[in-house]
Design a protein around this motif. Structure first.
Motif, PDB file in Angstrom:
ATOM      1  N   ILE A   1       3.316  24.080 -43.176  1.00  0.00           N
ATOM      2  CA  ILE A   1       3.742  25.146 -42.254  1.00  0.00           C
ATOM      3  C   ILE A   1       3.161  26.522 -42.570  1.00  0.00           C
ATOM      4  O   ILE A   1       3.011  27.339 -41.664  1.00  0.00           O
TER       5      ILE A   1
ATOM      6  N   ARG B   1       0.557  28.186 -40.537  1.00  0.00           N
ATOM      7  CA  ARG B   1       0.947  28.398 -39.144  1.00  0.00           C
ATOM      8  C   ARG B   1       1.887  29.597 -38.986  1.00  0.00           C
ATOM      9  O   ARG B   1       2.332  29.904 -37.888  1.00  0.00           O
TER      10      ARG B   1
ATOM     11  N   ASP C   1      12.990  33.452 -42.514  1.00  0.00           N
ATOM     12  CA  ASP C   1      13.363  32.197 -43.163  1.00  0.00           C
ATOM     13  C   ASP C   1      14.892  32.168 -43.213  1.00  0.00           C
ATOM     14  O   ASP C   1      15.521  32.909 -43.968  1.00  0.00           O
TER      15      ASP C   1
ATOM     16  N   ARG D   1       7.934  33.986 -35.954  1.00  0.00           N
ATOM     17  CA  ARG D   1       8.083  32.632 -36.507  1.00  0.00           C
ATOM     18  C   ARG D   1       9.428  32.519 -37.222  1.00  0.00           C
ATOM     19  O   ARG D   1       9.876  33.468 -37.871  1.00  0.00           O
TER      20      ARG D   1
ATOM     21  N   VAL E   1      11.538  29.840 -39.909  1.00  0.00           N
ATOM     22  CA  VAL E   1      11.595  28.628 -40.737  1.00  0.00           C
ATOM     23  C   VAL E   1      13.067  28.384 -41.024  1.00  0.00           C
ATOM     24  O   VAL E   1      13.799  29.309 -41.396  1.00  0.00           O
TER      25      VAL E   1
ATOM     26  N   GLN F   1      14.929  25.583 -43.180  1.00  0.00           N
ATOM     27  CA  GLN F   1      14.593  24.439 -44.033  1.00  0.00           C
ATOM     28  C   GLN F   1      15.816  23.931 -44.790  1.00  0.00           C
ATOM     29  O   GLN F   1      16.418  24.679 -45.560  1.00  0.00           O
TER      30      GLN F   1
ATOM     31  N   ARG G   1       7.365  30.586 -32.572  1.00  0.00           N
ATOM     32  CA  ARG G   1       7.565  29.203 -33.008  1.00  0.00           C
ATOM     33  C   ARG G   1       8.639  29.074 -34.076  1.00  0.00           C
ATOM     34  O   ARG G   1       8.768  29.959 -34.921  1.00  0.00           O
TER      35      ARG G   1
ATOM     36  N   PHE H   1      10.113  26.343 -37.043  1.00  0.00           N
ATOM     37  CA  PHE H   1       9.824  25.146 -37.839  1.00  0.00           C
ATOM     38  C   PHE H   1      11.157  24.672 -38.426  1.00  0.00           C
ATOM     39  O   PHE H   1      11.713  25.322 -39.313  1.00  0.00           O
TER      40      PHE H   1
ATOM     41  N   VAL I   1      12.849  22.176 -40.651  1.00  0.00           N
ATOM     42  CA  VAL I   1      12.479  21.215 -41.700  1.00  0.00           C
ATOM     43  C   VAL I   1      13.787  20.626 -42.216  1.00  0.00           C
ATOM     44  O   VAL I   1      14.664  21.363 -42.675  1.00  0.00           O
TER      45      VAL I   1
ATOM     46  N   ILE J   1       9.378  17.598 -40.154  1.00  0.00           N
ATOM     47  CA  ILE J   1       9.154  18.966 -39.659  1.00  0.00           C
ATOM     48  C   ILE J   1       9.087  18.884 -38.145  1.00  0.00           C
ATOM     49  O   ILE J   1       8.269  18.151 -37.587  1.00  0.00           O
TER      50      ILE J   1
ATOM     51  N   GLU K   1       8.401  21.223 -35.064  1.00  0.00           N
ATOM     52  CA  GLU K   1       7.915  22.549 -34.643  1.00  0.00           C
ATOM     53  C   GLU K   1       8.166  22.682 -33.146  1.00  0.00           C
ATOM     54  O   GLU K   1       7.913  21.756 -32.384  1.00  0.00           O
TER      55      GLU K   1
END
Ligand SMILES: C[S@@+](CC[C@H](N)C(=O)[O-])C[C@H]1O[C@@H](n2cnc3c(N)ncnc32)[C@H](O)[C@@H]1O
Length: 247
Positions: A45, A48, A55, A109, A111, A113, A147, A149, A151, A236, A238
């Motif tokens: 990731i 990207r 996060d 973006r 994330v 996770q 985007r 992500f 995870v 993952i 996306e």
């Protein structure tokens, strides 16, 4: 009178659990098999990521690096993680994934996770509401073309349905052992939830667990079993926010 805006509930055990184990968690992610799996996720990731990156549920350890990143924000609802944050380059912000402290359309973006499976409530309906709220809130702060992500461990659809059917029983057993509830969705369920919030998911990508053997610190801290042989697949997902934008 306007209706009172309430965050959906989250199993209080989850927060208390992370407040209690934050130091252990932060040292466990330094162990070789975990470092290894985090590296694999990063390789997938990190290239990207670009612009303003958030996060969510970072555990105070984000460390994403890429010249295209202009600002890295580490968000968690457990202050202990942020007080002992490991990445001096990240801006720390206390916040709940269901009510994020960012303006609409302000982030490039996201994330998230190993967080979604912890968004549990005492009841299945509350858990699903939490996951929907987290995804909707992420979609709200993303710029069009931005985007996310996701995870997480994801499982097969039949096991997702079995967990739903056994939810009250699992909750009662885990509560008996003083453990927080965990719920592992299937990738198709998450794809659908993303679509409801205007996030178009791409094909889920599976990442090898490598030598990871910690079944779940939250549920079975002492049980070790190679994760690659379990139906909890590291995945993952996306998704891109629909609408005009650079992406
Ligand atoms: C299993 S840890 C994952 C930490 C880190 N993302 C990683 O990959 O190692 C789950 C994290 O999610 C955070 N978390 C759980 N529920 C949250 C919520 N509602 N809002 C924000 N963070 C949450 C926890 O405090 C914890 O830091």
């Amino acid at each position: 009178m306007a209706p009172e805006k309430r965050d959906p509930p989250q199993d209080g055990n989850v927060r208390r659990y992370f407040q209690k184990i934050y130091a252990n968690y932060q040292s466990s992610v330094e162990k070789a098999p975990v470092v290894d799996v985090h590296q694999r996720i990063k390789r997938a990731i990190e290239p990207r990521l670009a612009g303003i990156v958030v996060d969510i549920g970072s555990g105070g350890d984000t460390r994403h690096r890429n010249p295209a990143i202009t600002l890295l924000v580490s968000v968690d609802n457990v202050l202990e993680f942020l007080r002992h944050a490991k990445d001096p380059a990240a801006f720390n912000a206390a916040g709940d994934v269901r009510a994020l402290p960012f303006k609409k359309g302000s982030v490039d973006r996201i994330v998230i996770q190993f967080v979604v499976h912890h968004l549990t409530d005492d009841h299945l309906a509350g858990t699903l509401r939490n996951v929907r709220a987290a995804v909707a809130e992420s979609a709200r702060i993303l710029k069009p073309g931005g985007r996310i992500f996701i995870v997480d461990s994801m499982t097969w659809r039949p096991l997702d349905l079995i967990q739903r059917a056994l939810y009250p029983l699992s909750r009662a057993i885990l509560r008996g052992f003083g453990r927080p509830m965990v719920f592992i969705l299937s990738a198709p369920s998450l794809v659908r939830i993303c679509a409801e919030s205007g996030l178009a998911a791409e094909r889920p990508v599976t990442v090898d667990w490598g030598a990871m053997t910690d079944l779940s610190q939250a549920l079975f801290p002492k049980v070790r079993f190679p994760l690659r042989y379990t139906p909890a697949k590291l995945t993952i997902l996306e998704a891109v926010k629909r609408g005009e934008g650079k992406g």
